[in-house]
Design an enzyme around this catalytic site. Structure first.
Site, PDB file in Angstrom:
ATOM      1  N   ASP A 216       0.828  -1.210   0.000  1.00 19.13           N
ATOM      2  CA  ASP A 216       0.000   0.000   0.000  1.00 19.13           C
ATOM      3  C   ASP A 216       0.859   1.256   0.000  1.00 19.13           C
ATOM      4  OD1 ASP A 216      -2.037  -1.806   0.209  1.00 19.13           O
ATOM      5  OD2 ASP A 216      -2.456  -1.433   2.319  1.00 19.13           O
TER       6      ASP A 216
ATOM      7  N   LYS B 172      -6.253  12.168  11.841  1.00 17.08           N
ATOM      8  CA  LYS B 172      -6.086  11.272  10.685  1.00 17.08           C
ATOM      9  C   LYS B 172      -7.092  11.538   9.571  1.00 17.08           C
ATOM     10  CE  LYS B 172      -5.743   6.468   9.203  1.00 17.08           C
ATOM     11  NZ  LYS B 172      -5.715   5.041   9.588  1.00 17.08           N
TER      12      LYS B 172
ATOM     13  N   ASP C 164      -4.602   2.533  -4.201  1.00 22.38           N
ATOM     14  CA  ASP C 164      -3.156   2.567  -3.942  1.00 22.38           C
ATOM     15  C   ASP C 164      -2.687   1.284  -3.260  1.00 22.38           C
ATOM     16  OD1 ASP C 164      -4.346   3.027  -1.490  1.00 22.38           O
ATOM     17  OD2 ASP C 164      -2.799   4.407  -0.802  1.00 22.38           O
TER      18      ASP C 164
END
Length: 332
Positions: free
Chosen positions: A33, A108, A265
């Site tokens: 990732d 986050k 991704d």
């Protein structure tokens, strides 16, 4: 996922019990990732050394954690603010309350959505939800004020760490606004030659009267939505670049005889080919960004709209894209 974990455990135990573990057959796709991939693309576009280090475009002894990095900056700002006089700086009281609440989890979501152009209001609501979950501030009005202050500080920290990303995002938005103001949708061509058109147009209502009832149909009009064209272009453009990177990687894997799958991704291959995929995806990322992407984009806008005046390209840094080839945590 518990079933993915179970599959890996079964596969691993079979290999360990085998007389020749290195020749044991595995069909498990191994994931690699990106590290906050949207910001990786912005750092590459802007040749931004500070941003590149924060999202693992450069080698390090351990993976850089952009969320912890932003949280540390937010904490530093709040500690300074907490020392100020509340009579002159009312947010000093909020800073004193929040210094013990700042961590990776608090910021986050805002960091993740910054790539998609999160607004101050969006960041405020995200942080408010995190604070409410913790029950640290009981009074609703105080909670709202604390969330407002924390959002402002978090966006400031993001702007400091990813200055190039912010300037590119602003530039893309301004170009889109100029084009949409002429009642034209934003169009561009990806590095792989795929033409893209943003389809956002205003919705019109049409009433159809019958003997039984009146029906309302909603249909797109010829009028483009200027605001949505502007806010959607930066994330859509970045998505077109990460899609180009994935396609380039997939084609190279096919030519090299590797099995490849991926979602956004997250790139997958079999365990025996992980090192090969590591090399290929890095080479293709460097190849993608060795091209003058923003220069070509501006040139295409100027060619398509010769009467419009577009802002100059934002300044960029001197980060060496080939450093990505030696970064073990770029994708991991």
């Amino acid at each position: 996922d518990p079933f993915q974990c179970l599959a890996v455990c079964i596969n691993l135990s079979e290999a360990v019990r085998s007389s020749s573990p290195e020749t044991s057959v595995s069909h498990i796709p191994v994931h690699q990732d990106g590290s906050c991939n949207g910001l990786q693309h912005y750092a590459a576009l802007g040749r931004d050394k500070l941003g590149a280090a924060a999202v693992n475009l450069v080698a390090g002894e351990k993976p850089a954690d952009v969320y912890s990095g932003i949280a540390a900056r937010v904490l530093d700002i709040m500690k300074r603010d907490a020392q100020r006089d509340p009579a002159e700086f009312p947010d000093a009281v909020r800073a004193r309350v929040l210094v013990n609440q700042v961590d990776r989890k608090l910021v986050k979501q805002t960091v993740m959505t910054s790539v998609y152009g999160v607004t101050y209001i969006g960041a405020r609501d995200q942080i408010k939800r995190r604070l409410k979950e913790r029950g640290a501030i009981a009074d609703d009005s105080e909670l709202f004020g604390a969330a407002c202050y924390a959002a402002k500080v978090t966006l400031t920290a993001l702007g400091e760490m990813f200055e190039a990303a912010r300037s590119i995002m602003t530039w893309l938005g301004e170009c889109a606004k100029i084009i949409a103001s002429e009642n034209e949708p934003v169009r561009w061509t990806t590095p792989l030659g795929l033409p893209v058109v943003q389809p956002y147009r205003k919705i019109g209502r049409h009433l159809i009267k019958t003997s039984l009832q009146i029906l309302t149909l909603q249909r797109e009009t010829e009028k483009v939505m200027v605001k949505r064209q502007r806010t959607a272009f930066p994330p859509n453009f970045i998505h077109s670049l990460d899609g180009s990177h994935m396609m380039m990687t997939a084609v190279a894997c096919r030519r090299a005889g590797l099995n490849f799958a991926g979602v956004h991704d997250s790139y997958w291959t079999h365990a025996c080919d992980v090192d090969k995929l590591n090399r290929i995806l890095r080479e293709k990322f460097v190849e993608l960004y060795e091209a003058p992407i923003l220069e070509k984009l501006l040139e295409s806008f100027q060619t398509s709209y010769p009467t419009l005046l577009f802002p100059p390209l934002p300044e960029r840094g001197d980060f060496d894209m080939r450093d990505v080839l030696e970064s073990p945590y770029f994708f991991n």
